[in-house]
Write a protein that holds these residues in place. Structure first.
Motif, mmCIF file in Angstrom:
data_model
loop_
_atom_site.group_PDB
_atom_site.id
_atom_site.type_symbol
_atom_site.label_atom_id
_atom_site.label_comp_id
_atom_site.label_asym_id
_atom_site.label_seq_id
_atom_site.Cartn_x
_atom_site.Cartn_y
_atom_site.Cartn_z
ATOM 1 N N ASP A 1 0.810 -1.217 0.000
ATOM 2 C CA ASP A 1 0.000 0.000 0.000
ATOM 3 C C ASP A 1 0.844 1.269 0.000
ATOM 4 O OD1 ASP A 1 -3.013 -0.456 0.201
ATOM 5 O OD2 ASP A 1 -2.259 -1.905 1.638
ATOM 6 N N TYR B 1 -0.685 -7.239 8.467
ATOM 7 C CA TYR B 1 -1.361 -6.650 7.309
ATOM 8 C C TYR B 1 -2.640 -7.407 6.989
ATOM 9 C CZ TYR B 1 -2.029 -5.007 2.498
ATOM 10 O OH TYR B 1 -2.554 -4.469 1.358
ATOM 11 N N SER B 2 -2.547 -8.731 7.003
ATOM 12 C CA SER B 2 -3.717 -9.551 6.680
ATOM 13 C C SER B 2 -4.836 -9.360 7.697
ATOM 14 C CB SER B 2 -3.312 -11.026 6.620
ATOM 15 O OG SER B 2 -4.416 -11.853 6.400
ATOM 16 N N ARG C 1 -6.499 -5.996 7.177
ATOM 17 C CA ARG C 1 -7.386 -6.025 6.013
ATOM 18 C C ARG C 1 -8.681 -6.760 6.333
ATOM 19 N NH1 ARG C 1 -8.711 -9.350 1.773
ATOM 20 N NH2 ARG C 1 -9.025 -8.334 -0.249
ATOM 21 N N ARG D 1 -11.506 -2.594 3.655
ATOM 22 C CA ARG D 1 -10.695 -3.709 3.176
ATOM 23 C C ARG D 1 -10.567 -3.732 1.658
ATOM 24 N NH1 ARG D 1 -15.360 -6.124 5.171
ATOM 25 N NH2 ARG D 1 -14.298 -6.549 7.130
ATOM 26 N N PHE E 1 -7.364 -1.997 0.342
ATOM 27 C CA PHE E 1 -6.036 -2.543 0.621
ATOM 28 C C PHE E 1 -5.398 -3.035 -0.674
ATOM 29 C CE2 PHE E 1 -7.226 -2.050 4.871
ATOM 30 C CZ PHE E 1 -6.167 -2.381 5.722
ATOM 31 N N GLU F 1 -4.013 2.122 0.703
ATOM 32 C CA GLU F 1 -4.739 2.306 1.960
ATOM 33 C C GLU F 1 -3.743 2.616 3.078
ATOM 34 O OE1 GLU F 1 -7.030 2.865 4.944
ATOM 35 O OE2 GLU F 1 -7.932 2.532 2.965
ATOM 36 N N GLY G 1 -3.109 0.030 5.711
ATOM 37 C CA GLY G 1 -2.245 -1.078 5.318
ATOM 38 C C GLY G 1 -0.781 -0.794 5.630
#
Length: 508
Positions: free
Chosen positions: A96, A279-280, A283, A289, A292, A296, A299
């Motif tokens: 991001d 990060y996951s 999101r 979301r 992302f 974002e 992110g």
């Protein structure tokens, strides 16, 4: 010594100008080294180690810790500005950070990276001070089966960073897992996919793969179409992060810091998996979301919080057990040894003043990182004034130098260029590089812990269900897969609801 006496002795050690100067110089060196592609925080700490031998113990160790902290953040600067992660831990920041730079908001991304890094670093340091003993004892419960289930859960991150096409993300991940098998089999010692080349015995160098995958495709794109984007790098633009934006990202920053503390306290995990997991999770939990991967701000915050949250936590097994948490702390433990200090439980009994001095210095490092990082951002922002025709050759030289310097190997440079071609093909077909990187990092850990577990159990799969930790990670994995399937079904239903496109033909 009582607690107050130990604390006072620690303050006395840190309250010297040499301690402050060592820490500040270390952070500055780390930021600069992290910002140079290929010069990872590990390399910077290793290069600084010999200079600490003639210093007093507290000064030398604070210098190395400063280099460590600065190096982890410094990698975000080229990741955002030129899509080249300065360190492996900054790979997630590219996702991001660079799209924000394309929107003219590189300054905002850099400042958010700094705020997230400093907050997560402070969280990690406080966790080290408050929970070192408990977290270290918990980490001792991790054997190969627990590591395997943790890594299986971590691989579910791939779905979160695959962008619009899960299939393309899985293709990238499969390629990453395949290339991770190159080299010697660590269990039986046999070679795999080396094709008779001694250079492949140790596997593909991660720095060469990383730089080739992220940096070279941008250079190839510019060489192919130099006028498509313009002659100059995109301007830094607005660099103001509003209080509302920081408040919106704070939850992800704190979550990323907690993830970093947890993974950092387990020896051998490292900052890159923590950054991708943070990060996951950001999101998955964010109302934005869909943004992302497209620029974002949350992110960037989550990725930087994840990798910086590891920095203090890796010292937990080092100080409490005498076991290095990662490669960098393995180098730092050498500085302890040179000065006659043995990390572990006895150090808390015999050298409490140094322990408390390190704790105080670590807290100071978070504030020094903010000051020095802000100055670095102001300095590196002028990279936007350099024409691409001059900048990209310079970046290419730094990439070649950085990759060569890791092992003094021309072969690694060749690997970098081959991966650059692979990355460029992936760019053309819009295959996201993040799943490849995650699989390439976690692949060896997944395989080795799986096979060690089966060796321990003489081939019985029951070992993967041997305790509460494995059950916990299997539950997390099932939950993550359920959410992924739910998202796929929801997207399919939305596509069905959309009316078919109609083409209006002009009246003849």
């Amino acid at each position: 010594m009582s607690f107050m006496d130990s604390l006072a002795a620690g303050f006395a050690l840190v309250a010297q100008w040499e301690s402050f100067a060592s820490l500040a110089i270390g952070v500055a060196i780390g930021v600069v080294a992290g910002a140079i592609p290929g010069m990872s925080a590990t390399m910077a700490v290793a290069l600084a180690l010999p200079f600490t031998f003639s210093m007093q113990p507290i000064f030398g160790i604070l210098l190395l810790l400063g280099v460590y902290k600065g190096g982890i953040f410094g990698g975000s600067i080229p990741a955002i500005l030129i899509r080249t992660p300065g360190t492996p831990a900054s790979s997630a920041t590219v996702l991001d950070g660079y799209p924000l730079a394309e929107k003219g908001q590189a300054g905002k991304a850099l400042n958010m990276a700094l705020y997230a890094s400093c907050i997560a670093d402070l969280v990690s340091n406080l966790a080290l001070i408050l929970f070192a003993g408990w977290l270290a004892s918990f980490a001792l419960n991790f054997g190969p089966p627990e590591f395997f289930t943790l890594i299986v859960f971590s691989l579910t991150i791939i779905a979160g960073v695959s962008g619009d096409s899960l299939l393309k993300g899985l293709m990238g991940a499969i390629l990453g897992l395949l290339l991770a098998t190159v080299g010697l089999d660590l269990v039986y010692g046999t070679d795999r996919f080396v094709f008779g080349s001694p250079d492949l015995m140790g596997g593909l160098n991660f720095i060469a793969v990383l730089i080739g995958l992220f940096a070279l495709p941008e250079i190839f794109s510019f060489v192919r179409r130099p006028d498509e984007i313009g002659g100059h790098v995109r301007k830094v633009g607005d660099d103001h992060v509003s209080l509302a934006e920081l408040r919106r990202c704070l939850k992800s920053i704190l979550r990323g810091g907690a993830i970093g503390v947890f993974l950092g306290s387990i020896p051998g995990i490292g900052a890159a998996p923590s950054a991708f997991l943070s990060y996951s999770e950001a999101r998955r939990n964010s109302p934005n979301r869909e943004n992302f991967g497209k620029g974002e701000l949350e992110g960037v915050a989550a990725a930087e919080a994840g990798n910086n949250g590891v920095a203090g936590a890796t010292l937990i097994p080092l100080l409490a057990l005498g076991v290095p948490g990662d490669v960098i702390t393995a180098i730092i433990i050498g500085a302890f040894m040179v000065h006659g200090l043995q990390p572990g439980p006895m150090m808390f009994a015999n050298n409490t003043s140094i322990i408390y001095a390190l704790f105080i210095g670590l807290v100071m490092s978070s504030f020094l990182l903010f000051v020095i990082g802000a100055a670095a951002i102001r300095g590196f922002r002028y990279i936007a004034d350099i024409p691409r025709s001059l900048l990209f050759p310079g970046v290419l030289v730094l990439c070649v130098y950085g990759v060569y310097a890791v092992n003094n190997s021309v072969f690694d440079v060749a690997v970098m260029f081959v991966m650059g071609v692979v990355g460029y093909v992936m760019l053309l077909f819009r295959v996201p590089p993040a799943p490849f990187v995650i699989a390439f990092i976690l692949g060896p850990l997944l395989e080795n812990n799986f096979r060690q577990s089966l060796l321990m159990s003489q081939g019985s799969a029951d070992i993967f269900l041997r305790g509460p930790i494995t059950w916990l990670f299997w539950a997390f994995t099932a939950l993550a897969l359920g959410l992924i399937l739910k998202g796929i079904v929801t997207q399919a239903r939305e596509r069905r609801k959309k009316p078919p496109l109609t083409v209006k033909h002009p009246v003849q």
